[in-house]
Write a protein that holds these residues in place. Structure first.
Motif, PDB file in Angstrom:
ATOM      1  N   ARG A  27       0.826  -1.201   0.000  1.00 21.38           N
ATOM      2  CA  ARG A  27       0.000   0.000   0.000  1.00 21.38           C
ATOM      3  C   ARG A  27       0.863   1.254   0.000  1.00 21.38           C
ATOM      4  O   ARG A  27       0.596   2.225  -0.704  1.00 21.38           O
ATOM      5  CB  ARG A  27      -0.922  -0.009   1.216  1.00 21.38           C
ATOM      6  CG  ARG A  27      -2.254   0.642   0.951  1.00 21.38           C
ATOM      7  CD  ARG A  27      -3.173   0.577   2.152  1.00 21.38           C
ATOM      8  NE  ARG A  27      -2.692   1.383   3.247  1.00 21.38           N
ATOM      9  CZ  ARG A  27      -2.489   0.936   4.485  1.00 21.38           C
ATOM     10  NH1 ARG A  27      -2.713  -0.326   4.780  1.00 21.38           N
ATOM     11  NH2 ARG A  27      -2.067   1.748   5.438  1.00 21.38           N
ATOM     12  N   MET A  28       1.961   1.221   0.808  1.00 24.05           N
ATOM     13  CA  MET A  28       2.861   2.370   0.851  1.00 24.05           C
ATOM     14  C   MET A  28       3.519   2.601  -0.500  1.00 24.05           C
ATOM     15  O   MET A  28       3.582   3.739  -0.984  1.00 24.05           O
ATOM     16  CB  MET A  28       3.950   2.132   1.899  1.00 24.05           C
ATOM     17  CG  MET A  28       3.453   2.262   3.320  1.00 24.05           C
ATOM     18  SD  MET A  28       4.723   1.733   4.492  1.00 24.05           S
ATOM     19  CE  MET A  28       3.917   2.184   6.038  1.00 24.05           C
ATOM     20  N   PHE A  30       2.516   1.660  -3.442  1.00 22.87           N
ATOM     21  CA  PHE A  30       1.511   2.115  -4.404  1.00 22.87           C
ATOM     22  C   PHE A  30       1.199   3.597  -4.197  1.00 22.87           C
ATOM     23  O   PHE A  30       1.183   4.381  -5.149  1.00 22.87           O
ATOM     24  CB  PHE A  30       0.231   1.283  -4.250  1.00 22.87           C
ATOM     25  CG  PHE A  30      -0.888   1.736  -5.141  1.00 22.87           C
ATOM     26  CD1 PHE A  30      -0.871   1.428  -6.490  1.00 22.87           C
ATOM     27  CD2 PHE A  30      -1.945   2.475  -4.644  1.00 22.87           C
ATOM     28  CE1 PHE A  30      -1.892   1.855  -7.330  1.00 22.87           C
ATOM     29  CE2 PHE A  30      -2.966   2.911  -5.467  1.00 22.87           C
ATOM     30  CZ  PHE A  30      -2.938   2.592  -6.814  1.00 22.87           C
ATOM     31  N   HIS A  31       0.998   3.962  -2.932  1.00 22.10           N
ATOM     32  CA  HIS A  31       0.674   5.364  -2.633  1.00 22.10           C
ATOM     33  C   HIS A  31       1.792   6.302  -3.095  1.00 22.10           C
ATOM     34  O   HIS A  31       1.544   7.309  -3.752  1.00 22.10           O
ATOM     35  CB  HIS A  31       0.441   5.542  -1.133  1.00 22.10           C
ATOM     36  CG  HIS A  31       0.278   6.974  -0.721  1.00 22.10           C
ATOM     37  ND1 HIS A  31      -0.910   7.654  -0.833  1.00 22.10           N
ATOM     38  CD2 HIS A  31       1.169   7.871  -0.243  1.00 22.10           C
ATOM     39  CE1 HIS A  31      -0.751   8.895  -0.435  1.00 22.10           C
ATOM     40  NE2 HIS A  31       0.505   9.060  -0.055  1.00 22.10           N
ATOM     41  N   LEU A  32       3.031   5.950  -2.743  1.00 19.85           N
ATOM     42  CA  LEU A  32       4.152   6.831  -3.093  1.00 19.85           C
ATOM     43  C   LEU A  32       4.287   6.972  -4.599  1.00 19.85           C
ATOM     44  O   LEU A  32       4.438   8.074  -5.123  1.00 19.85           O
ATOM     45  CB  LEU A  32       5.450   6.303  -2.492  1.00 19.85           C
ATOM     46  CG  LEU A  32       5.594   6.427  -0.968  1.00 19.85           C
ATOM     47  CD1 LEU A  32       6.874   5.753  -0.512  1.00 19.85           C
ATOM     48  CD2 LEU A  32       5.588   7.894  -0.539  1.00 19.85           C
ATOM     49  N   LEU A  33       4.235   5.851  -5.316  1.00 16.97           N
ATOM     50  CA  LEU A  33       4.470   5.903  -6.760  1.00 16.97           C
ATOM     51  C   LEU A  33       3.291   6.507  -7.514  1.00 16.97           C
ATOM     52  O   LEU A  33       3.462   7.173  -8.538  1.00 16.97           O
ATOM     53  CB  LEU A  33       4.786   4.513  -7.301  1.00 16.97           C
ATOM     54  CG  LEU A  33       6.146   3.969  -6.868  1.00 16.97           C
ATOM     55  CD1 LEU A  33       6.316   2.536  -7.306  1.00 16.97           C
ATOM     56  CD2 LEU A  33       7.264   4.836  -7.435  1.00 16.97           C
ATOM     57  N   GLN A  34       2.076   6.276  -6.993  1.00 16.91           N
ATOM     58  CA  GLN A  34       0.910   6.771  -7.720  1.00 16.91           C
ATOM     59  C   GLN A  34       0.543   8.202  -7.343  1.00 16.91           C
ATOM     60  O   GLN A  34       0.157   8.991  -8.193  1.00 16.91           O
ATOM     61  CB  GLN A  34      -0.282   5.836  -7.463  1.00 16.91           C
ATOM     62  CG  GLN A  34      -1.542   6.197  -8.233  1.00 16.91           C
ATOM     63  CD  GLN A  34      -1.382   5.999  -9.741  1.00 16.91           C
ATOM     64  OE1 GLN A  34      -0.434   5.357 -10.188  1.00 16.91           O
ATOM     65  NE2 GLN A  34      -2.278   6.561 -10.516  1.00 16.91           N
ATOM     66  N   HIS A  35       0.683   8.522  -6.041  1.00 17.98           N
ATOM     67  CA  HIS A  35       0.151   9.813  -5.588  1.00 17.98           C
ATOM     68  C   HIS A  35       1.194  10.758  -5.017  1.00 17.98           C
ATOM     69  O   HIS A  35       0.895  11.922  -4.818  1.00 17.98           O
ATOM     70  CB  HIS A  35      -0.925   9.579  -4.528  1.00 17.98           C
ATOM     71  CG  HIS A  35      -2.072   8.744  -4.997  1.00 17.98           C
ATOM     72  ND1 HIS A  35      -2.930   9.161  -5.972  1.00 17.98           N
ATOM     73  CD2 HIS A  35      -2.478   7.494  -4.637  1.00 17.98           C
ATOM     74  CE1 HIS A  35      -3.845   8.217  -6.192  1.00 17.98           C
ATOM     75  NE2 HIS A  35      -3.588   7.198  -5.397  1.00 17.98           N
ATOM     76  N   ASP A  36       2.364  10.287  -4.654  1.00 17.56           N
ATOM     77  CA  ASP A  36       3.280  11.176  -3.943  1.00 17.56           C
ATOM     78  C   ASP A  36       4.755  10.895  -4.274  1.00 17.56           C
ATOM     79  O   ASP A  36       5.548  10.570  -3.389  1.00 17.56           O
ATOM     80  CB  ASP A  36       3.031  11.048  -2.425  1.00 17.56           C
ATOM     81  CG  ASP A  36       3.692  12.177  -1.639  1.00 17.56           C
ATOM     82  OD1 ASP A  36       4.160  13.139  -2.274  1.00 17.56           O
ATOM     83  OD2 ASP A  36       3.743  12.086  -0.405  1.00 17.56           O
ATOM     84  N   ARG A  37       5.108  11.027  -5.540  1.00 18.38           N
ATOM     85  CA  ARG A  37       6.510  10.810  -5.912  1.00 18.38           C
ATOM     86  C   ARG A  37       7.454  11.830  -5.276  1.00 18.38           C
ATOM     87  O   ARG A  37       8.548  11.459  -4.873  1.00 18.38           O
ATOM     88  CB  ARG A  37       6.655  10.776  -7.437  1.00 18.38           C
ATOM     89  CG  ARG A  37       6.061   9.485  -8.010  1.00 18.38           C
ATOM     90  CD  ARG A  37       6.299   9.299  -9.493  1.00 18.38           C
ATOM     91  NE  ARG A  37       5.736   8.025  -9.899  1.00 18.38           N
ATOM     92  CZ  ARG A  37       6.338   7.150 -10.695  1.00 18.38           C
ATOM     93  NH1 ARG A  37       7.532   7.422 -11.189  1.00 18.38           N
ATOM     94  NH2 ARG A  37       5.767   6.019 -11.003  1.00 18.38           N
ATOM     95  N   ALA A  40       8.225  10.457  -1.988  1.00 15.38           N
ATOM     96  CA  ALA A  40       9.153   9.327  -2.039  1.00 15.38           C
ATOM     97  C   ALA A  40      10.592   9.825  -2.147  1.00 15.38           C
ATOM     98  O   ALA A  40      11.487   9.327  -1.459  1.00 15.38           O
ATOM     99  CB  ALA A  40       8.814   8.431  -3.228  1.00 15.38           C
TER     100      ALA A  40
END
Lengths: 196, 196
Positions: A27-28, A30-37, A40
């Motif tokens: 989940r982390m 996915f979240h970082l790559l999809q919504h918060d690069r 990251a």
């Protein structure tokens, strides 16, 4: 989750964080790559920076970027009292009370022989040197009130007392704001024994 | 927690992870710096590497390091069936069943107007192009069975049906291995309506 190697590596790396299993790691990632690069990348830099610059204060053992931490350097503080805590978070909790103006020694852990954490790992020798520097008059043990914290306090207490130091422990008792009916029996029994 | 700037920056960066509050972030930072510095560096590199190399498959929208992901390139798969899922994790769950040999389209989210996630963000246009390529005969909607997943399935279904495509939805019903007594009423009602 994926057919990409970099993603698998990232998920495995996230799993090394405490309390993070494979689902959370997915989940982390996915979240970082999809919504918060940007997040990251910020985390990546923060990790590298912290590993490179954060080490232990030579006096109190806590995390610091300098040779000696700000608390130890503060001339306003009462150097005759030394409070022993397990972690920087515990130190921070004590600081927020505003009730203690002395110095600290941070064990960075607690005795846990089964996990291979002995007196050396918690810096007992360093604590002995610090406590017997001729300035410290009282050592306040503020380790946690669970089995390992109590054992740690006991070991440190015995070692310090054998050198003639005045050792105290945070009071055990009924928490502020609580109703006796709902306080556990062990706590009430302790509060009764330690009544004043 | 600390008097060090790099540590504060690290704690703030860790808080951007989903499900991580200030206490967890402090615990993570403490663990990494005290017990697992190689893990911290590995995570730092993995994040940088993943952000640099992972992007979306041009065909199915999932994460991949190549132009087109391995699943889309696999000639063994049945290109006449297209399964629409919300996330790569959902795709992975379907893959592990071994019951589906078609191709996927990964929305990378679900419709959620309040969060600003509309048809564009879930790649509806791309899905339309993919589904109307003349090869796809059936689109199977496998979004989650919660309110947002159902809404997403409804919107996609309406759009695809208007172009004359055959659209199906994963069956709703009683989970395998469960006892009726303990299954929620909505599920039983759906299982009754969809009986076969």
């Amino acid at each position: 989750m994926s057919s990409t190697n970099a993603l698998d590596v990232l998920i495995q790396a996230l799993r090394r964080l405490p309390g993070v299993g494979v689902k959370s790691a997915q989940r982390m990632a996915f979240h970082l790559l999809q919504h918060d690069r940007p997040g990251a990348l910020a985390l990546s830099r923060a990790l590298e920076e912290a590993v490179g610059s954060v080490h232990h204060c030579t006096l109190c053992h806590t995390f610091t970027e300098a040779e000696v931490c700000g608390t130890c350097l503060d001339p306003e503080r009462d150097a005759t009292r030394l409070c022993v805590v397990e972690t920087p978070a515990d130190q921070s909790a004590l600081e927020r009370t505003g009730a203690f103006k002395g110095l600290y020694f941070v064990l960075m852990g607690r005795l846990s022989p089964l996990d291979g954490i002995g007196p050396k790992e918690i810096g007992l020798q360093k604590l002995m040197e610090r406590a017997t520097n001729g300035v410290v008059q009282e050592v306040i043990l503020a380790t946690n009130f669970n089995a390992e914290g109590e054992a740690t306090a006991h070991v440190i207490s015995e070692a310090l007392k054998s050198r003639g130091l005045h050792v105290t422990r945070l009071a055990r008792g009924v928490p502020v704001g609580s109703e006796l009916e709902y306080v556990d029996l062990g706590t009430i029994a302790h509060a009764l024994v330690d009544r004043r």
